[in-house]
Design an enzyme around this catalytic site. Structure first.
Site, PDB file in Angstrom:
ATOM      1  N   GLU A 169       0.813  -1.224   0.000  1.00 50.40           N
ATOM      2  CA  GLU A 169       0.000   0.000   0.000  1.00 50.40           C
ATOM      3  C   GLU A 169       0.852   1.282   0.000  1.00 50.40           C
ATOM      4  O   GLU A 169       0.660   2.171   0.820  1.00 50.40           O
ATOM      5  CB  GLU A 169      -0.971  -0.009   1.178  1.00 50.40           C
ATOM      6  CG  GLU A 169      -1.924  -1.195   1.154  1.00 50.40           C
ATOM      7  CD  GLU A 169      -2.817  -1.260   2.381  1.00 50.40           C
ATOM      8  OE1 GLU A 169      -2.769  -0.334   3.222  1.00 50.40           O
ATOM      9  OE2 GLU A 169      -3.572  -2.248   2.510  1.00 50.40           O
ATOM     10  N   ASN A 212       1.957  -5.291  -3.072  1.00 48.42           N
ATOM     11  CA  ASN A 212       0.551  -5.559  -2.764  1.00 48.42           C
ATOM     12  C   ASN A 212      -0.190  -4.250  -2.496  1.00 48.42           C
ATOM     13  O   ASN A 212       0.331  -3.370  -1.815  1.00 48.42           O
ATOM     14  CB  ASN A 212       0.477  -6.464  -1.524  1.00 48.42           C
ATOM     15  CG  ASN A 212      -0.907  -6.990  -1.233  1.00 48.42           C
ATOM     16  OD1 ASN A 212      -1.521  -7.617  -2.085  1.00 48.42           O
ATOM     17  ND2 ASN A 212      -1.390  -6.756  -0.028  1.00 48.42           N
ATOM     18  N   HIS A 248     -10.976  -6.134  -2.333  1.00 50.86           N
ATOM     19  CA  HIS A 248     -12.070  -5.957  -1.375  1.00 50.86           C
ATOM     20  C   HIS A 248     -13.217  -5.270  -2.108  1.00 50.86           C
ATOM     21  O   HIS A 248     -13.112  -4.098  -2.481  1.00 50.86           O
ATOM     22  CB  HIS A 248     -11.622  -5.096  -0.196  1.00 50.86           C
ATOM     23  CG  HIS A 248     -10.460  -5.656   0.574  1.00 50.86           C
ATOM     24  ND1 HIS A 248     -10.552  -6.816   1.314  1.00 50.86           N
ATOM     25  CD2 HIS A 248      -9.177  -5.225   0.717  1.00 50.86           C
ATOM     26  CE1 HIS A 248      -9.392  -7.062   1.892  1.00 50.86           C
ATOM     27  NE2 HIS A 248      -8.535  -6.113   1.534  1.00 50.86           N
ATOM     28  N   GLU A 277      -6.404 -10.711  -1.005  1.00 50.77           N
ATOM     29  CA  GLU A 277      -7.214 -10.455   0.198  1.00 50.77           C
ATOM     30  C   GLU A 277      -8.693 -10.420  -0.163  1.00 50.77           C
ATOM     31  O   GLU A 277      -9.445  -9.582   0.323  1.00 50.77           O
ATOM     32  CB  GLU A 277      -6.798  -9.126   0.843  1.00 50.77           C
ATOM     33  CG  GLU A 277      -5.339  -9.057   1.239  1.00 50.77           C
ATOM     34  CD  GLU A 277      -4.956  -7.768   1.946  1.00 50.77           C
ATOM     35  OE1 GLU A 277      -5.856  -7.052   2.435  1.00 50.77           O
ATOM     36  OE2 GLU A 277      -3.747  -7.462   2.004  1.00 50.77           O
ATOM     37  N   ASP A 279     -12.483 -10.433  -0.532  1.00 50.70           N
ATOM     38  CA  ASP A 279     -13.772 -10.579   0.141  1.00 50.70           C
ATOM     39  C   ASP A 279     -14.775  -9.687  -0.581  1.00 50.70           C
ATOM     40  O   ASP A 279     -14.426  -8.652  -1.127  1.00 50.70           O
ATOM     41  CB  ASP A 279     -13.716 -10.293   1.646  1.00 50.70           C
ATOM     42  CG  ASP A 279     -13.041  -8.985   2.014  1.00 50.70           C
ATOM     43  OD1 ASP A 279     -12.931  -8.088   1.160  1.00 50.70           O
ATOM     44  OD2 ASP A 279     -12.620  -8.851   3.186  1.00 50.70           O
TER      45      ASP A 279
END
Length: 455
Positions: A169, A212, A248, A277, A279
């Site tokens: 990030e 990432n 996400h 990650e 979801d």
């Protein structure tokens, strides 16, 4: 996150056996004897199904949950890769300068490796979850501390971690594509990312090194900035092996229409891409369809090596009220789980083989019915034909179809569509077919099943 020779032999036998079953079923279906199945000889868990497609399917793990029987059982049964949710971050491993604690991280690594799972390392250099002492260092001390942290943590697990999120990030959200303010950026400047990757390569030469980030899933200013950095690194020989897309998603930030194309453009730089990650907020068919789109996008990109969902069960998710995972709070499999498993078990797909993916759009709605369109897109190689399955939800019924040759199962809810003059597609090419659904009071979107391609 077996021995190579025996693993290759078993994988080749599995692919050959499945191809024979699907081909035989296709001949019988053409003779009108059976409906073409989409899970013949299919693996029955996420990890096993992904492995048959040359990929991993992992989850984020919390060490303090491993003692819960249902949690551990679901983890052990369904996944073949793990990422430590928090246990490898800086505040967990080096709360005091040069004093390292690895107990919780060791617990996760030992659990995974004892069961043959791969491990993703997360994360070495990140602006968040830093102990307070890091922010007080001058530039020289911070550089030394960053490199020492990478060396100590990677050295602890040298040879045991498949891939590391080296830097996490580092770019701002929004339209600027600028770097995020952090102790590393503010004191060390743009060069800190390159330095971190070079240090990481020396610390464990066999681990794959990843950048990432989030909100980079489609083509936008932020993903363009990351893309330009990766392209520059590759051109100059800076060691970067993979790019992680956190993925996400929710109703305000859905799976972007160019998700697959964005993965592909990064892959074309020569790096692996990983969904790290995942979801997706929601429930039911809408959530299931979104999960299916993500999995199919990964399967269509040969360098997309795996998918990690960010947690085992909704009840422990960082966004639990959004119910974003594949298992509910009681560890029941959700429709999203079934959609993922079906996508993984469908024939065709990435890896350079002939494959295809499906996407659905509602094109019109009126009175008691709606029109749907399914787009069939070839993977990374040309195809000469395709077979697609679509399920409507009782009491819905399909009244009309076009641009394809339809058959139905005995329930009248599963539509199998084959080409009608539109079977041959070039690599990445697409066609579509349509249908009218009599809603009968149920306006739920149809569920896409498999897309089986003919080379």
């Amino acid at each position: 996150m077996i021995s190579p020779s025996s693993g290759t032999l078993r994988s080749s036998w599995s692919r050959a056996r499945r191809a024979l079953v699907v081909a035989t079923a296709g001949l019988l279906a053409a003779a009108g004897l059976i409906a073409l199945p989409n899970t013949a000889d299919a693996a029955t868990t996420l990890g096993a199904s992904a492995a048959e497609r040359g990929r991993y399917f992992g989850t984020a793990v919390a060490a303090n949950r491993l003692g819960e029987a249902a949690y551990a059982s679901t983890l052990n049964t369904e996944f073949n890769s793990v990422t430590a949710e928090n246990e490898m971050k800086w505040d967990a491993t080096e709360r005091t300068r040069n004093s390292f604690t690895f107990g919780a991280a060791d617990q996760i690594v030992n659990h995974a490796r004892s069961r043959g799972m791969r491990v993703r390392g997360h994360t070495l250099v990140w602006h968040s979850q830093l102990p307070s002492w890091v922010g007080g260092l001058n530039a020289n001390d911070l550089r030394a501390a960053m490199n020492n942290h990478i060396n100590q943590v990677m050295g602890r697990y040298r040879g045991q971690i498949d891939s590391w999120d080296v830097v996490n990030e580092a770019f701002q959200d929004g339209n600027s594509g600028a770097r995020r303010s952090s102790p590393f950026q503010d004191r060390l400047g743009n060069g800190y990312i390159e330095e971190a990757f070079r240090t990481a390569r020396a610390a464990d030469p066999n681990a794959k090194l990843c950048y990432n980030d989030y909100n980079t899933d489609g083509v936008n200013a932020k993903s363009n900035a990351v893309y330009n950095m990766v392209r520059d690194f590759r051109a100059r020989g800076v060691p970067i092996d993979c790019v992680g897309f956190q993925s996400h998603f929710n109703s305000a930030s859905p799976v972007p229409s160019d998700f697959q194309a964005n993965l592909q453009r990064f892959a074309d730089l020569g790096v692996e891409v990983q969904i790290t990650e995942l979801d997706i907020a929601g429930s039911g068919t809408a959530q299931a369809n979104s999960y299916s789109r993500v999995v199919n996008a990964c399967l269509a990109v040969s360098r997309c090596t795996g998918i990690t969902v960010w947690g085992v069960t909704d009840k422990y998710s960082w966004r639990a009220s959004d119910t974003p995972l594949l298992f509910d709070g009681n560890y029941n499999k959700k429709p999203a789980y079934t959609a993922v498993l079906n996508a993984l078990n469908a024939s065709g797909g990435g890896g350079g083989a002939a494959g295809c993916t499906l996407t659905y759009t509602e094109t019109q709605r009126w009175g008691d019915r709606f029109n749907g369109q399914v787009t069939v897109t070839a993977g990374s190689a040309p195809i000469s034909g395709w077979t697609a399955t679509v399920t409507v939800h009782s009491p819905q019924r399909v009244s009309t179809t076009w641009h394809g040759s339809p058959t139905w199962d005995s329930s009248g809810t599963v539509l199998t569509m084959r080409p009608n003059g539109n079977g041959a597609l070039s690599a990445g090419g697409s066609t579509s077919f349509g249908f009218t659904v009599m809603a009968n009071g149920n306006w739920t979107a149809p569920t896409l099943g498999s897309c089986v391609a003919t080379a």
